[in-house]
Scaffold this motif. Structure first.
Motif, short mmCIF file in Angstrom:
data_model
loop_
_atom_site.label_atom_id
_atom_site.label_comp_id
_atom_site.label_asym_id
_atom_site.label_seq_id
_atom_site.Cartn_x
_atom_site.Cartn_y
_atom_site.Cartn_z
N VAL A 1 -21.17 68.36 -33.28
CA VAL A 1 -21.33 67.85 -34.79
C VAL A 1 -21.65 66.53 -34.91
O VAL A 1 -21.30 65.91 -34.05
CB VAL A 1 -20.08 68.07 -35.68
CG1 VAL A 1 -20.41 67.52 -37.11
CG2 VAL A 1 -19.54 69.51 -35.91
N GLU B 1 -24.06 70.74 -37.60
CA GLU B 1 -23.43 71.31 -36.32
C GLU B 1 -24.31 71.95 -35.49
O GLU B 1 -25.32 72.82 -36.20
CB GLU B 1 -22.36 72.36 -37.00
CG GLU B 1 -21.42 73.05 -35.66
CD GLU B 1 -20.13 73.66 -36.01
OE1 GLU B 1 -19.34 73.73 -35.38
OE2 GLU B 1 -20.51 74.45 -37.06
N ARG C 1 -15.78 68.53 -36.73
CA ARG C 1 -15.77 69.47 -37.81
C ARG C 1 -14.66 68.75 -38.55
O ARG C 1 -14.78 68.63 -40.09
CB ARG C 1 -15.37 70.78 -37.43
CG ARG C 1 -16.32 71.58 -37.22
CD ARG C 1 -16.03 73.02 -36.76
NE ARG C 1 -17.20 74.07 -36.67
CZ ARG C 1 -16.97 75.18 -36.76
NH1 ARG C 1 -15.58 75.85 -36.94
NH2 ARG C 1 -18.01 76.09 -36.72
N THR D 1 -15.15 67.97 -42.67
CA THR D 1 -14.20 68.50 -43.67
C THR D 1 -13.67 67.40 -44.48
O THR D 1 -13.57 67.57 -45.79
CB THR D 1 -13.19 69.38 -42.92
OG1 THR D 1 -13.87 70.24 -42.03
CG2 THR D 1 -12.16 70.09 -43.94
#
Length: 170
Positions: free
Chosen positions: A80, A132, A162, A166
């Motif tokens: 990512v 990603e 991630r 998030t």
């Protein structure tokens, strides 16, 4: 008839509970605050530890990287990347095209479904996104596009995760 009135057989009312002294209330509040602070500090430490540990290698790529000799290029630690400095009207297609372009190294494939655009608290574009990639090699190749131009702006690229994506999506 001389019947005597029945004697009162009521039990005495329970004494009202004494209100806690103001000093006791203040001490309890201080203890609660200290516990909250300790819990927050523990959560921050756990998050920092999680961020410091590199993810386990994935599938065949991980096996290939484990077999590389000491003189080989360093193992990519993330799939990512965080993008910063995007024009505010950027959409997922613009990001796909940015990585397809030849500026800053060759083209790198990105699936538009793997692009997360972030917004400010009031719902406007933040100028940041997370992408990603399918492999660590693609992410490493994409990093070569750091400070390449998108329109009149240069875009900065950073290794990310991630988890960070998030957190920023909310």
């Amino acid at each position: 008839s001389n019947a005597a009135a029945p004697a009162a057989t009521q039990a005495p009312a329970p004494a009202p509970a004494a209100a806690p002294a103001p000093m006791e209330v203040e001490m309890q509040q201080q203890q609660n605050q200290q516990q909250q602070i300790q819990q927050q500090q523990q959560q921050q430490q756990q998050q920092q530890q999680q961020q410091q540990t590199a993810p386990a290698p994935l599938g065949a790529l991980g096996a290939a990287l484990d077999g590389m000799s000491g003189g080989a290029k360093p193992r990519p630690t993330t799939l990512v990347l965080k993008m910063r400095g995007l024009p505010f009207d950027t959409d997922q297609g613009d990001i796909v095209n940015f990585f397809k372009g030849s500026e800053g190294g060759g083209p790198v494939h990105v699936n538009a479904d793997n692009v997360l655009m972030t917004l400010t608290q009031d719902g406007r574009p933040s100028g940041q996104a997370f992408v990603e990639f399918g492999t660590g090699e693609e992410a490493q190749a994409a990093l070569k596009k750091n400070k390449a131009s998108m329109g009149s702006r240069y875009v900065e690229l950073f290794p990310s995760s991630r988890e960070e994506a998030t957190r920023n999506a909310m």
